[in-house]
Design a protein around this motif. Structure first.
Motif, PDB file in Angstrom:
ATOM      1  N   ARG A   6       0.828  -1.214   0.000  1.00 23.38           N
ATOM      2  CA  ARG A   6       0.000   0.000   0.000  1.00 23.38           C
ATOM      3  C   ARG A   6       0.857   1.257   0.000  1.00 23.38           C
ATOM      4  N   ASP A   7       2.136   1.106   0.328  1.00 24.99           N
ATOM      5  CA  ASP A   7       3.052   2.243   0.341  1.00 24.99           C
ATOM      6  C   ASP A   7       3.825   2.365  -0.971  1.00 24.99           C
ATOM      7  N   MET A   8       3.435   1.571  -1.958  1.00 25.13           N
ATOM      8  CA  MET A   8       4.041   1.674  -3.285  1.00 25.13           C
ATOM      9  C   MET A   8       3.091   2.475  -4.167  1.00 25.13           C
ATOM     10  N   VAL A   9       3.646   3.434  -4.882  1.00 21.73           N
ATOM     11  CA  VAL A   9       2.822   4.328  -5.673  1.00 21.73           C
ATOM     12  C   VAL A   9       3.526   4.644  -6.987  1.00 21.73           C
ATOM     13  N   ASN A  36       7.682   2.819 -14.328  1.00 22.71           N
ATOM     14  CA  ASN A  36       7.647   1.636 -15.194  1.00 22.71           C
ATOM     15  C   ASN A  36       7.637   0.352 -14.364  1.00 22.71           C
ATOM     16  N   ASN A  37       6.862   0.374 -13.289  1.00 18.52           N
ATOM     17  CA  ASN A  37       6.687  -0.757 -12.373  1.00 18.52           C
ATOM     18  C   ASN A  37       7.967  -1.198 -11.671  1.00 18.52           C
TER      19      ASN A  37
END
Length: 101
Positions: A6-9, A36-37
């Motif tokens: 949830r802390d990845m954006v 780019n992921n």
């Protein structure tokens, strides 16, 4: 360190929600920014940044300490004069000094 997904954006999402993500980081949550992921950056609190800097300094200190311990335990006490070493290796120190001018 484990990062909650949830802390990845994404960069795009970060642009839309920057204020909230900065608040998250200032509250101590690390926000990983994906481009780019792939992880490209992280938002961290100033306290976390300071902690990481201290760890970097300690890592450098430990590396130097390990090097000093190795040198102390393997030192035979033998010293070589620079002129003798240059002669042994076939260097003319005077010619090297002239080259620097």
């Amino acid at each position: 360190m484990r990062i909650d997904t949830r802390d990845m954006v994404s960069v795009t999402e970060l642009g839309r929600d920057l204020s909230r993500r900065i608040n998250d980081a200032s509250d101590g949550r690390t926000v990983v920014v994906l481009k780019n992921n792939q992880p490209a950056a992280a938002l961290v609190s100033p306290a976390e940044m300071e902690r990481l800097q201290v760890l970097d300094e300690r890592e450098d200190d430990l590396r130097l300490l390990a090097l000093a311990v190795v040198r102390m335990t393997t030192d035979t006490g033998t010293r070589v004069d620079l002129d003798d070493l240059a002669t042994e290796l076939g260097f003319d120190l005077d010619a090297l000094d002239d080259h620097d001018d």
